[in-house]
Design an enzyme around this catalytic site. Structure first.
Site, PDB file in Angstrom:
ATOM      1  N   ILE A 101       0.896  -1.167   0.000  1.00  0.00           N
ATOM      2  CA  ILE A 101       0.000   0.000   0.000  1.00  0.00           C
ATOM      3  C   ILE A 101       0.927   1.208   0.000  1.00  0.00           C
ATOM      4  O   ILE A 101       1.552   1.514   1.017  1.00  0.00           O
ATOM      5  CB  ILE A 101      -0.929   0.015   1.219  1.00  0.00           C
ATOM      6  CG1 ILE A 101      -1.860  -1.203   1.205  1.00  0.00           C
ATOM      7  CG2 ILE A 101      -1.773   1.296   1.231  1.00  0.00           C
ATOM      8  CD1 ILE A 101      -2.816  -1.272   2.383  1.00  0.00           C
ATOM      9  N   PRO A 102       1.073   1.889  -1.132  1.00  0.00           N
ATOM     10  CA  PRO A 102       2.196   2.820  -1.317  1.00  0.00           C
ATOM     11  C   PRO A 102       2.015   4.195  -0.678  1.00  0.00           C
ATOM     12  O   PRO A 102       1.968   5.220  -1.360  1.00  0.00           O
ATOM     13  CB  PRO A 102       2.295   2.918  -2.841  1.00  0.00           C
ATOM     14  CG  PRO A 102       0.883   2.734  -3.305  1.00  0.00           C
ATOM     15  CD  PRO A 102       0.276   1.720  -2.362  1.00  0.00           C
ATOM     16  N   CYS A 103       1.971   4.233   0.650  1.00  0.00           N
ATOM     17  CA  CYS A 103       1.875   5.517   1.330  1.00  0.00           C
ATOM     18  C   CYS A 103       3.127   6.357   1.117  1.00  0.00           C
ATOM     19  O   CYS A 103       3.117   7.575   1.318  1.00  0.00           O
ATOM     20  CB  CYS A 103       1.599   5.325   2.820  1.00  0.00           C
ATOM     21  SG  CYS A 103       2.799   4.320   3.703  1.00  0.00           S
ATOM     22  N   HIS A 104       4.223   5.714   0.666  1.00  0.00           N
ATOM     23  CA  HIS A 104       5.448   6.466   0.398  1.00  0.00           C
ATOM     24  C   HIS A 104       5.299   7.383  -0.814  1.00  0.00           C
ATOM     25  O   HIS A 104       6.134   8.257  -1.031  1.00  0.00           O
ATOM     26  CB  HIS A 104       6.634   5.512   0.179  1.00  0.00           C
ATOM     27  CG  HIS A 104       6.444   4.552  -0.948  1.00  0.00           C
ATOM     28  ND1 HIS A 104       5.694   3.394  -0.844  1.00  0.00           N
ATOM     29  CD2 HIS A 104       6.906   4.565  -2.236  1.00  0.00           C
ATOM     30  CE1 HIS A 104       5.709   2.748  -1.995  1.00  0.00           C
ATOM     31  NE2 HIS A 104       6.435   3.441  -2.848  1.00  0.00           N
ATOM     32  N   ARG A 105       4.234   7.200  -1.597  1.00  0.00           N
ATOM     33  CA  ARG A 105       4.020   8.048  -2.777  1.00  0.00           C
ATOM     34  C   ARG A 105       3.239   9.314  -2.464  1.00  0.00           C
ATOM     35  O   ARG A 105       2.866  10.054  -3.372  1.00  0.00           O
ATOM     36  CB  ARG A 105       3.290   7.244  -3.858  1.00  0.00           C
ATOM     37  CG  ARG A 105       4.101   6.077  -4.383  1.00  0.00           C
ATOM     38  CD  ARG A 105       3.353   5.280  -5.428  1.00  0.00           C
ATOM     39  NE  ARG A 105       4.062   4.031  -5.708  1.00  0.00           N
ATOM     40  CZ  ARG A 105       3.520   2.972  -6.293  1.00  0.00           C
ATOM     41  NH1 ARG A 105       2.249   3.010  -6.661  1.00  0.00           N
ATOM     42  NH2 ARG A 105       4.233   1.875  -6.500  1.00  0.00           N
TER      43      ARG A 105
END
Length: 282
Positions: free
Chosen positions: A246-250
């Site tokens: 789940i790409p919360c880093h984006r």
């Protein structure tokens, strides 16, 4: 526990990225960066290029705030609404094609996972060691590890009444495949998440940010049709229990700044630069 070569490589690369970001105003040379991580310029260039798929100089361009700002304002379009309308870019592989979210039942949520059997294992990734945990329905937890016991305690806190046992499963291996540069053989990944309806909605929106793209808290709030909830969205993003998948880093600050990250901002910078490098080559 002795560190693997992959873990040592990531730590050297992360140290180099931190040095670059701390000193970017005077544009450090290859020799300076290599000296900082105690390698010759030749060996550092080769290590970095093997890891990131691009040169240290170009990687700096990917991770600088100025580059993030350019992406955020590119063609004066909204942050990622264009991708929401047009769907997948023909040159990019998207996480959400392979990942499906299933929320835990209200009873499972309320009871802290009572009755759940959770298998967990420690795995190596391009961004250091991670802890992956799963139920029979899917991945329920994934976190980058700096301290194994601390990460395990975090897992237990999330599922206080579940039964945990250390065991690598097929689900764990399938999740690791998403770190590879070739996504042709990827299998669908199911996530079995413990979260409120609002959190699940935010996490679902994160899955729609394409590889190599970025968004902001405000844009996510607008996407879930709660435009005044940027702060609540930020809290939900910070509580994301599944690193990388789940790409919360984006998600960046509206100013284009990197912002915080549950598993260290420097890891967030490394992940973004690595993803930008992958899409730039396609």
């Amino acid at each position: 526990m002795e560190k693997t070569q992959q873990q040592l490589n990531y730590e050297r690369v992360a140290s180099a990225i931190q040095y670059i970001q701390d000193n970017f105003q005077h544009t450090p040379s290859l020799e300076e960066i290599a000296e900082h991580v105690h390698l010759s310029p030749f060996h550092f260039q080769r290590l970095f290029s093997d890891w990131a798929g691009t040169s240290p100089k170009k990687f700096l361009q990917y991770t600088q705030v100025s580059f993030a700002k350019r992406l955020l304002k590119e063609e004066q379009r909204s942050l990622f609404d264009t991708h929401m309308i047009t769907g997948m870019s023909s040159t990019s592989r998207l996480h959400d094609l392979f990942i499906q979210i299933e929320g835990m039942t209200p009873a499972e949520y309320k009871q802290g996972g009572e009755g759940l059997e959770i298998a967990y294992s420690f795995q190596q990734t391009p961004f250091g060691k991670c802890l992956i945990a799963s139920t029979e329905k899917g991945i329920c937890f994934m976190a980058f590890v700096d301290d194994a016991q601390e990460s395990l305690a975090d897992l237990r806190k999330n599922f206080a009444k579940a039964t945990l046992h250390e065991q690598e499963t097929a689900l764990h291996k399938e999740a690791l495949a998403l770190f590879t540069k070739d996504g042709n053989d990827l299998k669908a990944i199911k996530l079995h998440l413990k979260g409120t309806p609002f959190q699940l909605k935010v996490w679902q929106a994160l899955l729609q940010i394409p590889l190599g793209e970025i968004s902001s808290y405000k844009a996510i709030a607008e996407k879930i049709e709660q435009p005044t909830a940027s702060r609540a969205v930020g809290t939900a993003i910070g509580q994301n229990p599944i690193a990388f998948l789940i790409p919360c880093h984006r998600v960046l600050q509206s100013s284009g700044g990197i912002g915080g990250y549950r598993w260290k901002p420097i890891r967030k910078s490394a992940m973004l630069g690595w993803e930008f490098a992958q899409t730039d080559k396609q």
